[in-house]
Enzyme design. Sequence first.
Site, PDB file in Angstrom:
ATOM      1  N   CYS A 269      55.518  50.848  32.894  1.00 42.72           N
ATOM      2  CA  CYS A 269      54.552  50.721  31.778  1.00 42.72           C
ATOM      3  C   CYS A 269      55.163  52.245  30.860  1.00 42.72           C
ATOM      4  CB  CYS A 269      53.054  51.568  32.272  1.00 42.72           C
ATOM      5  SG  CYS A 269      51.919  50.985  30.812  1.00 42.72           S
TER       6      CYS A 269
ATOM      7  N   HIS B 212      51.643  46.638  36.619  1.00 42.08           N
ATOM      8  CA  HIS B 212      51.111  47.742  37.847  1.00 42.08           C
ATOM      9  C   HIS B 212      50.294  46.725  38.707  1.00 42.08           C
ATOM     10  CE1 HIS B 212      47.421  49.109  35.742  1.00 42.08           C
ATOM     11  NE2 HIS B 212      47.822  48.501  34.715  1.00 42.08           N
TER      12      HIS B 212
ATOM     13  N   ARG C  79      45.082  45.767  22.566  1.00 43.41           N
ATOM     14  CA  ARG C  79      46.170  46.260  23.977  1.00 43.41           C
ATOM     15  C   ARG C  79      46.242  44.762  24.666  1.00 43.41           C
ATOM     16  NH1 ARG C  79      46.704  51.506  25.310  1.00 43.41           N
ATOM     17  NH2 ARG C  79      46.956  51.185  27.377  1.00 43.41           N
TER      18      ARG C  79
END
Lengths: 426, 250
Positions: free
Chosen positions: B96, B198, B131
């Site tokens: 990220c 993740h 997002r």
Amino acid sequence: MINILIILIGKLLSKFSKIFNLGNGSTWPGHIALKLNPNFISDSIRNSKTKVILVVGTNGKTTTSKLLQTILEHNQKKVFLNTSGANLLNGAASSIILNSSFVKLDADFAIFELDENAFPKFLEKVEPDYIVGLNLFRDQLDRYGEIDTISKRWKKSVSKLIKTKLILNADDAQIAFLGKNTKLDSFYFGLNEKNLEKSTMQHASDSILCPNCGAALNFKAYYFSHLGIWRCDKCGFKRPNKIFSEFTYLPLRGTYAKYDVLAAVLLAKIIGFNDSKIESALKKFQPAFGRQEVINYNGKQVELFLSKNPISLNESLSTAQGLKAKTLLIILNDNIPDGLDVSWIWDVDFEQILSKNINIVVSGIRAYDMAIRLKYAGFYVHITDTIENAIDVGLKDLENNEKLFILPNYSAMLEVRKILTGKKIL
Amino acid sequence: MNYKLTIGWLYPKLMSTYGDRGNVIVLQKRCEWRKIETEIKIIDTLSTNKDLSSCDLLMMGGAQDTQQEIVAKDLKKKKSTFKKMIEDGTPGLYICGGFQYLGRYYKTAQGNKLPQLEVLDMYTENPGRERLIGNIAIDAQNLFEKRTVLVGFENHGGRTIPGDNIKPLGRVLRGFGSNDISKEEGALYKNTIGTYLHGPILSKNPVLADYLIEKALELKYKTDITLEMLDDSLEEKARMAIAKRLQIAI
């Protein structure tokens, strides 16, 4: 005039949805009300004598609201709150509908617990009488965003208020920040306990930067996660001095619950109740569902600890371990109210908190994620496909005087409670 | 032979947003189970270039904006050491925010262009739109030379655009990936792996954890390494469960 209509329609809708079992009826009457009149909440409150209390923060909102409700009701005040899980504006609006008799809001106090996003939106519409600020931990980044952003947004919204009284956690820098440079009356609660002071932080910690200037905060002690005795050496912003930190009676166990009790008691004192009235009320306190709630099931005792993020799961594990738990049942779901991302379980300190001989059963939609986390922490776990089986497995080896400790996240708590009590709670 | 690896964990206090330490725990345990000694070395603002270059494997997580700026400032001082390690083939996992750092620049939603480490030919822009959030599955064929499904969770505002010299880590099977257009995810350069996955990524994809350990040992001991197999049936079930939900074949 439109509000009279909204309230009548809303009440009908709620009845209808309850009779036909179309869900819980706790949010959609409010949803419709706000569509018909975006100012529904402020209009209703302005036309009433009801005092408004907002309870905000990542963890402890429901418990703090329930504590306040108990104290107020025990002292003959008429109180209503938005039901659990309905902590958006539509939930607040629904609770107003249900608590209005004919056209007017009929209560002395309204307690609204609001989530991180709903809080600033609420402040745009209504100036509350009191705000209780509990803490800011990372929770559901997929929904709320990062805590620095939340903290800034909160500060901006609160700075527009004129008469609200603030009841703030002094040990959480982000929360104490709401009381900095404000004309509002600010009151602080926090801990003052030498034996709890730790020199290092738990892993799942955040907001170690000064909310005022961005420099790294200096901690003299940590009580719990990033909560502790802090100061900023750069700008001088520091933990307030005058802190309410002790009360004669605590109805809940754990460091964490102590903050909730202190917050509720401090506000009750500000409203004007004396200590003995508060204490006798707290002796009648029943935990909110899923929060240290004990349920009898098939002749054995089960205790529920809602555990929805790293901080609350750490605290639940510590409390259960402190009570010499023999078996834990951990249930992890990833439904919308839980947050879709379960990565946070890796921020939980299983390794440090639990003794190696504890039995652990896991269940829920993300049972395998939890099982892997525990495997890497050095625990062997029993994985079950359904929650019913998990409860049976968990209870199997327990003596009659031993309790099964169940640690579910939010939607898992609703499911497990339905199984244990045989009924829906919402 | 007794092997030992020093795992450099970059800025854990500042860059560990959501379960990132899980990747370190997974690497450490999988070494421990194979009797490979490990040392976790924290690389932060107090560390020197020598500390950094003593690491055999690097891991960097994501961060919030303020923290990211502090790290960017500090990393400038370590840039040449860092760059040399990557060029020399030091294996590393960059998640990220860590992934974005490796590129040329990061353009914020307000339009500020923040220079990054420039070790990889790519850049990231945050258009200020929604997002990219959700479960994700990719086929990391570029790394493993055969179809290998990796699963995880992504949550990022930035869109990373790789340049010509960058191989993506894999092809997106479900989810968004590096940006919302190319259907590619992550970057691969020598033994450096950047990704938005993740979960943490290594917990459900032990094949990637073992890849990093193997490469780190090979580089350090200059010999071919074949790691002892471990029982990964639990990880496999977890991966299958996600694949089933995303309706893809493993």
